[in-house]
Design a protein around this motif. Structure first.
Motif, PDB file in Angstrom:
ATOM      1  N   TYR A 527       0.538  -1.550   0.048  1.00  0.00           N
ATOM      2  CA  TYR A 527       0.178   0.151  -0.232  1.00  0.00           C
ATOM      3  C   TYR A 527       0.719   1.559  -0.216  1.00  0.00           C
ATOM      4  N   TYR A 528       1.128   2.029  -1.126  1.00  0.00           N
ATOM      5  CA  TYR A 528       1.416   3.022  -1.903  1.00  0.00           C
ATOM      6  C   TYR A 528       0.894   4.057  -0.651  1.00  0.00           C
ATOM      7  N   ILE A 529       1.332   5.253   0.593  1.00  0.00           N
ATOM      8  CA  ILE A 529       0.811   5.788   1.507  1.00  0.00           C
ATOM      9  C   ILE A 529       1.225   6.937   1.342  1.00  0.00           C
ATOM     10  N   ASN A 530       2.096   7.811   0.493  1.00  0.00           N
ATOM     11  CA  ASN A 530       2.482   9.033  -0.279  1.00  0.00           C
ATOM     12  C   ASN A 530       1.833   9.742  -2.123  1.00  0.00           C
ATOM     13  N   ILE A 531       1.204   8.808  -1.576  1.00  0.00           N
ATOM     14  CA  ILE A 531       0.492   8.777  -3.677  1.00  0.00           C
ATOM     15  C   ILE A 531      -0.533  10.092  -3.375  1.00  0.00           C
ATOM     16  N   ASN A 532      -1.159  10.787  -4.968  1.00  0.00           N
ATOM     17  CA  ASN A 532      -2.071  10.610  -4.960  1.00  0.00           C
ATOM     18  C   ASN A 532      -2.735  12.425  -3.830  1.00  0.00           C
ATOM     19  N   LYS A 533      -1.780  12.942  -3.960  1.00  0.00           N
ATOM     20  CA  LYS A 533      -1.404  14.584  -3.334  1.00  0.00           C
ATOM     21  C   LYS A 533      -2.537  14.636  -2.135  1.00  0.00           C
ATOM     22  N   LYS A 534      -1.898  13.006  -1.341  1.00  0.00           N
ATOM     23  CA  LYS A 534      -2.322  12.964   0.251  1.00  0.00           C
ATOM     24  C   LYS A 534      -1.265  13.615   1.397  1.00  0.00           C
ATOM     25  N   ALA A 535      -1.620  14.089   1.602  1.00  0.00           N
ATOM     26  CA  ALA A 535      -0.862  14.700   2.784  1.00  0.00           C
ATOM     27  C   ALA A 535      -0.668  13.560   3.746  1.00  0.00           C
ATOM     28  N   ASP A 536       0.895  13.233   4.718  1.00  0.00           N
ATOM     29  CA  ASP A 536       0.774  11.988   5.456  1.00  0.00           C
ATOM     30  C   ASP A 536      -0.495  12.108   6.456  1.00  0.00           C
ATOM     31  N   GLY A 537      -0.470  11.113   6.762  1.00  0.00           N
ATOM     32  CA  GLY A 537      -2.149  10.654   7.029  1.00  0.00           C
ATOM     33  C   GLY A 537      -3.176  10.248   6.612  1.00  0.00           C
ATOM     34  N   ASP A 538      -3.131  10.959   5.872  1.00  0.00           N
ATOM     35  CA  ASP A 538      -4.562  10.789   5.076  1.00  0.00           C
ATOM     36  C   ASP A 538      -3.986   9.723   4.170  1.00  0.00           C
ATOM     37  N   GLY A 539      -2.828   9.388   3.286  1.00  0.00           N
ATOM     38  CA  GLY A 539      -2.179   8.839   2.759  1.00  0.00           C
ATOM     39  C   GLY A 539      -2.320   7.149   3.478  1.00  0.00           C
ATOM     40  N   ARG A 540      -2.249   7.152   5.115  1.00  0.00           N
ATOM     41  CA  ARG A 540      -2.097   6.250   5.639  1.00  0.00           C
ATOM     42  C   ARG A 540      -3.303   6.125   5.434  1.00  0.00           C
ATOM     43  N   LYS A 541      -3.999   6.656   5.409  1.00  0.00           N
ATOM     44  CA  LYS A 541      -5.969   5.784   5.291  1.00  0.00           C
ATOM     45  C   LYS A 541      -6.724   4.395   4.692  1.00  0.00           C
ATOM     46  N   ILE A 542      -7.049   3.415   5.492  1.00  0.00           N
ATOM     47  CA  ILE A 542      -7.374   2.328   4.147  1.00  0.00           C
ATOM     48  C   ILE A 542      -8.823   1.990   5.321  1.00  0.00           C
ATOM     49  N   HIS A 599       0.702   2.765  13.698  1.00  0.00           N
ATOM     50  CA  HIS A 599      -0.908   2.443  12.745  1.00  0.00           C
ATOM     51  C   HIS A 599      -2.223   3.341  14.100  1.00  0.00           C
ATOM     52  N   LYS A 600      -3.526   2.711  13.244  1.00  0.00           N
ATOM     53  CA  LYS A 600      -3.819   3.649  14.354  1.00  0.00           C
ATOM     54  C   LYS A 600      -5.307   2.354  13.586  1.00  0.00           C
ATOM     55  N   HIS A 601      -5.635   1.966  14.686  1.00  0.00           N
ATOM     56  CA  HIS A 601      -6.686   0.626  14.397  1.00  0.00           C
ATOM     57  C   HIS A 601      -7.851   0.659  15.800  1.00  0.00           C
ATOM     58  N   ASN A 620     -22.673  -6.229   5.554  1.00  0.00           N
ATOM     59  CA  ASN A 620     -21.180  -6.326   5.722  1.00  0.00           C
ATOM     60  C   ASN A 620     -20.373  -4.544   6.486  1.00  0.00           C
ATOM     61  N   ALA A 621     -20.366  -4.150   6.765  1.00  0.00           N
ATOM     62  CA  ALA A 621     -19.346  -3.259   7.262  1.00  0.00           C
ATOM     63  C   ALA A 621     -17.714  -2.676   6.920  1.00  0.00           C
ATOM     64  N   LYS A 622     -18.128  -1.656   7.014  1.00  0.00           N
ATOM     65  CA  LYS A 622     -16.255  -1.109   6.602  1.00  0.00           C
ATOM     66  C   LYS A 622     -15.318  -0.001   7.920  1.00  0.00           C
ATOM     67  N   MET A 623     -14.406  -0.001   7.790  1.00  0.00           N
ATOM     68  CA  MET A 623     -14.091   0.500   8.633  1.00  0.00           C
ATOM     69  C   MET A 623     -12.980   1.458   8.396  1.00  0.00           C
ATOM     70  N   GLU A 624     -12.884   2.570   8.818  1.00  0.00           N
ATOM     71  CA  GLU A 624     -11.474   3.447   8.214  1.00  0.00           C
ATOM     72  C   GLU A 624     -10.417   3.114   9.295  1.00  0.00           C
ATOM     73  N   LEU A 625      -9.055   2.205   8.674  1.00  0.00           N
ATOM     74  CA  LEU A 625      -8.132   2.571   9.288  1.00  0.00           C
ATOM     75  C   LEU A 625      -7.328   3.327   9.107  1.00  0.00           C
ATOM     76  N   GLN A 626      -5.759   3.526   9.906  1.00  0.00           N
ATOM     77  CA  GLN A 626      -4.682   4.390   8.883  1.00  0.00           C
ATOM     78  C   GLN A 626      -3.054   2.962   9.266  1.00  0.00           C
ATOM     79  N   LEU A 627      -2.926   3.193   8.471  1.00  0.00           N
ATOM     80  CA  LEU A 627      -1.301   1.621   7.982  1.00  0.00           C
ATOM     81  C   LEU A 627      -0.092   3.058   8.656  1.00  0.00           C
ATOM     82  N   SER A 628       0.404   2.193   9.310  1.00  0.00           N
ATOM     83  CA  SER A 628       1.543   3.710   9.949  1.00  0.00           C
ATOM     84  C   SER A 628       2.646   4.107   9.029  1.00  0.00           C
ATOM     85  N   ARG A 629       3.098   4.541   9.767  1.00  0.00           N
ATOM     86  CA  ARG A 629       4.266   5.417   8.679  1.00  0.00           C
ATOM     87  C   ARG A 629       5.537   4.941   8.350  1.00  0.00           C
ATOM     88  N   PHE A 630       5.324   3.860   8.702  1.00  0.00           N
ATOM     89  CA  PHE A 630       7.155   3.399   8.559  1.00  0.00           C
ATOM     90  C   PHE A 630       7.169   3.025   7.311  1.00  0.00           C
TER      91      PHE A 630
END
Lengths: 1037, 143
Positions: A527-542, A599-601, A620-630
């Protein structure tokens, strides 16, 4: 011896064959049958071939010898004194054969009387038809309704007397008495007794069960629209009156009562028609199949009683009431669940050192006990279970409550309390332990006596997924062994609903927008966390989704990103998180790393439970979580239900906490990656080398480079022709044109750059050039060139610049930055008089007097030709007048002062400030170019970082100057101090050195971002790699 | 013509006497198994010394009562043995009276006794059993 006897004896002694002359003997014997004594003096007359007559002797015999063989008859005439005797046995016929004796036996007896009478058991002589008889010396029989009979003049002797009476009226129809001896002239009396049959009428209560199950009214909690789940709270009884004979027939009725009135009594199984004190009719009682239905009302024992009406008939005996102790019994099963409000307050700090302490704390964290559901909850909420997989999922505690002994009547100890499930979409299993243990096959049965002693704890496990929520009903009932009345097991004395779910699929939900680049590479699990002009944090959200196997709404699903066991370690990161890191002067351990980067869960990092979402109508259920920046971190997306709170403690790879697993994503683990896009632009004549070496280096720090454009550049693309002969860059070089990029024309090169879009961000520009010299605003210092005495001809001058490091000042003609080579070029002619030099002429040096020559010795060298004459007054000469020829000799000299446009170079690469560009000198080995590309990319991302960031280890080896331009890494480098060089302050901006080095030079560094090139492929050192791994690479700078 | 001398006749008669005695012994042994043993080689009961002695004494007693033929001897000896088993109160004097009757052939006496025994069953089961054993012994001689 008589004659016949002699003949016989002769015959015997002389031959074996019977002698035809031999006769036979006929003996007539008469004895008393009662005593066996012989009767003498009776006359025996025989008729046959040789008739004869004789009187019986003292042995009662008459022996007729010498009888011609043949048939004979005999007749006895008793002596006169015995004429009253009865002949009791006669053998009047016989056959005499030769040499044999035929015996004709007669018996006689004196006479007497036999009186037989028959009484009933109440002492009354019977009047019913009876057959009186006797066997013995004579066979006697007489029918009678008088109840007695005298058999007169019967032969004396022993008799057995009989009386046979109607079987319908007497219990034993034939009675007898042996050894009745009739004596001569006497009368033997026999009294026989027969027992009359009495119609005993006995009331009887038969019970389907001795208990009636209490309805705990759980159905009252059901929604009005639901089909009610009802307790089998009715037990039927069968009432009857049993007649022992049926004659005389009983005509009475019966009364049924219960006391206390713990049940309602109905005459129909639908329980719509109450008995209400009505009598039980005789017909119903006698039929033997009359049922009453007892509906539970109040728990506790009661007495059921059936009383028959009395009868006046003497032959009808009505037994007392039939009574049965029964009970209305309450069954209760407490089903338990985990309560969210017990779980949510549990806090365990993950930011501890060492990190394993967190796992230990997790392991030691005791989960709260499951709590009992209320009746309302058992009905309306139900217990949630996940379909078991291995041993991963929890079981629901179900406690069958101890039975109240005072509700259970005697004889019910062997009754069984049943635990069963109603057929539905889902299903469960029953066990005796919270985990492992033995499965208890449904229907599971527990003896009442055992439950009267103590409660029984059981555990319910999910087996098959529910089709609808709460479609599994586990209930308690009552059953008993077969026998007696037909029975139907009683169900639903208590019950609870369950929903068994199965998380069928967990996956990372990703759909890229049309203007985006795919951040999720499922094939590579990146998962590429730094693309699509997403600032740190947003890019890590999955977004992680969970799908149940069935479309069940409202199921709370917990979502986790379980960190891989090798995060922070070489196995995942290619380096280990340092144990000796410092930020400024402060130690940095993993616990100190800012939580925002992790990471945030969970809503709170210290929570036990993970973020939760309920399923929608489609399950179905969906949840936004956040990967780490590492970069390199791996995570295992997974889901579990709240009723599996132990799974909140899941730790990947942990010996204990890793055993029981949540439902993992279809594709896992997900690894944190970054991506950079780049465009290559290169001279038309210079090819771009393959990028494998560059790509490989970046991938080691989890950065994936991707070329998105390749362009060529030529002179026309530049304001100032960037091409110069090779020799101008490299003294002694060829005339080949080389394209140079530097500060002076990088803007022109950047016009070829296709700006980053959302889908190609971050993007940089690799500008491959033949030479890299920076010429913008670069001028030499004013340099004097003196011609005097014999030094009077054109000569080379080496230009100087205090702003360009020694060896890098380069003079191009035409200058790289365009314009004239000469910034200023003045001269003065001086004449020495008396030791003093006086300016005699002056002027501006013509451009023709300067030459950049192919054969120059250095790139800072220009050829200067002194002026031949002055320009006079018109030319601005201090002497004025007309142009005057100039002389150079011992007393006349010319001093030229030059300031030229110049360049700083050459370099192998450069990352222009403020531009996403990476200028790289081509024409070298591929690895060298790749080194430079990576090096400059590092600069673009702000490497080497020399500032401290709280919670992130500093780079311990950065340096500035000391052999490089910018901030570089001294990994594996050696330092040579230079005391003669201007001092460098390692704490001062632009002179920094993490290791406190002062003036001098670093050499032989092995990191990509070491200060200058060496002839080898280099990689990121562990310090730079760490900085890449922890940095936000969503933009340059 | 074969002419037998008296001494030859004596030998033959001696042989016949011995043969008759053996037949009686076998009959008694078969009727009173408690007095005999089984010959494994022959697979049948064989008279033991006890039986031989009983028969020898019985034959001697019978001779005085006019009982000579093998079936009668067997019946007589069996009668004597069987009567030992009946209860003391059983009326048996009449049997003795009959046996002692002087002017009646032994075979006739036995026929009358056996006929009365056969008819005594109802009133006296013990004598009925005696009748059966006597009849059995008589039958065994004829086999």
């Amino acid at each position: 011896m008589s004659a016949p006897e002699s003949a016989k004896d002769k015959c015997r002694s002389q031959a074996l064959q019977p002698c035809p002359l031999e006769k036979g003997t006929l003996a007539v014997v008469l004895v008393r049958s009662d005593t066996g004594a012989p009767i003498k003096d009776a006359t025996a007359a025989v008729n046959g071939p040789t008739p004869g007559t004789g009187a019986t002797d003292k042995l009662g015999a008459v022996i007729f010898k010498d009888r011609t063989p043949g048939a004979y008859t005999a007749r006895i005439t008793l002596p006169a004194a015995l004429r009253s005797y009865h002949m009791t046995q006669e053998t009047p016929k016989g056959s005499v054969s030769a040499n044999n004796t035929e015996v004709l036996l007669f018996k006689a007896a004196p006479i007497g009387n036999l009186y037989i009478e028959v009484y009933d058991d109440r002492g009354n002589i019977i009047t019913e038809q009876a057959e009186l008889s006797a066997s013995g010396p004579s066979k006697l029989s007489q029918g009678s309704k008088a109840g007695s009979h005298t058999f007169a003049n019967v032969a004396s002797g022993a008799y057995e007397a009989f009386a046979t009476v109607p079987a319908a009226l007497f219990e034993v129809p034939t009675v007898s008495k042996k050894g009745v001896f009739v004596t001569e002239g006497g009368t033997a009396r026999v009294r026989l007794v027969v027992k009359r049959r009495v119609n005993v009428v006995t009331p009887k209560i038969e019970m389907e069960y001795k208990v009636v199950v209490l309805d705990r009214k759980l159905s009252a909690h059901q929604d009005a629209s639901e089909k009610k789940i009802l307790t089998d709270d009715v037990t039927y009884l069968r009432l009857s009156a049993n007649q022992s004979t049926g004659a005389p027939s009983y005509a009475g009725h019966g009364t049924f009562e219960v006391s206390p009135a713990n049940v309602e009594v109905y005459v129909d199984k639908e329980c719509t028609n109450k008995l209400a004190g009505r009598k039980i009719t005789n017909r119903d009682l006698i039929s033997g199949n009359f049922n009453l239905y007892l509906k539970a009302k109040t728990k506790g024992k009661f007495n059921a009683k059936l009383t028959l009406d009395p009868s006046n008939h003497p032959n009808i005996e009505v037994k007392g009431p039939a009574q049965e102790e029964m009970g209305v019994v309450e069954l209760e099963m407490k089903v338990h669940w985990y309560v969210r409000s017990d779980l949510e307050p549990i806090k365990i700090d993950p930011d501890v050192e060492p990190y394993s302490n967190y796992h230990t704390a997790l392991k030691n964290q005791k989960l709260p006990d499951q709590k009992a559901l209320t009746d309302t909850q058992k009905v309306n909420a139900g217990r949630l279970l996940h379909v078991q997989k291995g041993d991963s999922h929890a079981r629901a505690k179900a406690v069958v409550q101890k039975l109240a002994a005072d509700q259970w009547p005697a004889g019910t100890d062997d009754y069984e309390i049943t635990i069963d499930e109603e057929p539905g979409g889902g299903s469960v299993k029953l066990f005796d332990k919270e985990s492992a243990g033995s499965e208890k096959t449904l229907t599971h049965k527990i003896k009442v006596k055992d439950l009267k002693a103590k409660e029984v704890e059981l555990w319910v496990e999910g087996k098959d997924a529910s089709k609808k929520t709460r479609d599994v009903v586990v209930d308690l009932g009552v059953d008993r062994a077969a026998g007696g009345l037909a029975k139907t097991p009683k169900r639903r004395g208590d019950w609870s609903r369950f929903t068994t779910i199965k998380i069928e699929e967990v996956k990372l939900e990703y759909k890229k927008a049309a203007d985006e680049h795919a951040a999720w590479d499922e094939a590579q699990k990146r998962y590429y966390i730094n693309i699509n002009k997403k600032a740190d944090g947003d890019g890590r959200k999955i977004t992680i989704s969970a799908r149940l196997s069935e479309k069940l709404i409202g199921i709370p699903i917990r979502f986790m990103l379980a960190p891989d066991k090798d995060n922070r370690k070489s196995a995942n990161w290619n380096i280990d998180f340092p144990t000796d890191g410092k930020s400024g002067g402060t130690d940095v351990k993993w616990k100190d790393v800012p939580a925002a980067l992790k990471h945030k869960h969970k809503a709170d990092r210290k929570d036990l439970l993970h973020l939760m979402k309920e399923t929608d109508k489609d399950g179905n259920a969906k949840m936004e979580l956040q990967l780490s920046r590492f970069g390199g971190d791996k995570f295992h997306p997974a889901c579990y239900i709240e009723q599996d709170p132990h799974l909140a403690k899941y730790v990947h790879g942990h010996a204990d906490l890793g055993k029981r697993e949540p439902t993992f994503a279809k594709v896992h683990p997900i690894q944190v990656w970054r991506k950079v896009f780049y465009q290559t632009t290169h001279p038309t004549a210079t090819a771009m080398p393959a990028s494998a070496g560059f790509d490989g280096s970046q991938r080691k720090v989890f950065v994936e480079p991707l070329v998105v454009q390749e362009k060529q550049m030529a002179a026309a693309d530049f304001t100032v022709n960037p091409l110069r002969a090779d020799w101008q860059f490299n003294p002694g070089g060829s005339d080949d044109a080389k394209l140079c990029i530097g500060t002076h024309n990088v803007d022109d090169a950047m016009t070829l750059f296709v700006a980053a879009t959302k889908a190609t961000s971050p993007k940089f520009h690799v500008i491959l050039c033949d030479e890299q010299f920076d010429a913008k605003d670069v001028v030499t210092d004013a340099t004097k060139v003196v011609f005097v005495d014999a030094d009077n001809a054109a000569k080379d001058a080496v230009m100087k610049s205090s702003s360009v490091e020694s060896g890098y000042l380069s003079i191009f003609n035409p200058p790289l930055q365009g314009g004239a080579l000469i910034v200023t070029a003045t001269w003065q002619a001086k004449t020495k008089t008396g030791g003093t030099w006086t300016v005699t002429h002056s002027g501006t040096l013509a451009a023709a007097n300067l030459e950049v020559r192919k054969d120059r010795a250095s790139k800072a060298t220009v050829r200067v030709t002194p002026p031949a004459q002055c320009g006079g007054a018109a030319g601005g000469c201090v002497h004025g007048g007309t142009p005057t020829a100039l002389t150079i000799d011992a007393t006349n000299a010319i001093v030229v002062t030059l300031t030229l446009q110049a360049a700083d170079g050459g370099y192998n690469g450069w990352a222009p400030n403020g531009k996403p560009a990476n200028v790289v000198k081509g024409g070298r080995a591929d690895y060298a170019i790749h080194n430079t590309m990576a090096h400059e990319l590092g600069h673009l991302f702000g490497k080497v970082r020399h500032s401290s960031i709280a919670g992130i280890p500093d780079h311990p080896l950065y340096y500035q100057k000391r052999g490089g331009s910018g901030t570089h890494c001294a990994f594996s480098a050696t330092f040579t101090a230079n005391a003669s060089a201007p001092d460098l302050d390692p704490t001062k901006a632009n002179e920094l050195d993490a290791q406190g080095k002062r003036a001098g030079k670093w050499d032989d560094g092995r990191c990509i971002i070491f200060g200058y090139s060496v002839d080898m492929k280099r990689e990121w050192c562990k310090h730079c790699a760490l900085d890449f791994i922890v940095s936000d690479l969503s933009k340059f700078g | 013509m074969l002419v037998l001398r008296p001494e030859q006749l004596a030998v033959i008669e001696q042989h016949m006497v011995q043969s008759r005695q053996r037949r009686v012994e076998r009959a008694i042994a078969a009727s009173f198994p408690e007095l005999s043993s089984v010959d494994p080689s022959a697979g049948q009961r064989v008279p033991g010394e006890q039986v031989k002695g009983i028969v020898e004494r019985g034959v001697q007693s019978a001779a005085g009562l006019g009982i000579e033929e093998a079936p009668d001897l067997a019946a007589f000896i069996a009668l004597g043995l069987a009567l030992r088993t009946v209860p003391p109160e059983t009326p048996t004097d009449w049997i003795k009276s009959w046996l002692a009757r002087p002017d009646t052939p032994g075979a006739t006496k036995l026929a009358i006794i056996e006929a009365q025994l056969a008819q005594s069953g109802v009133e006296n089961p013990a004598l009925s059993l005696v009748a059966k054993r006597v009849a059995h012994a008589r039958q065994q001689v004829l086999v």
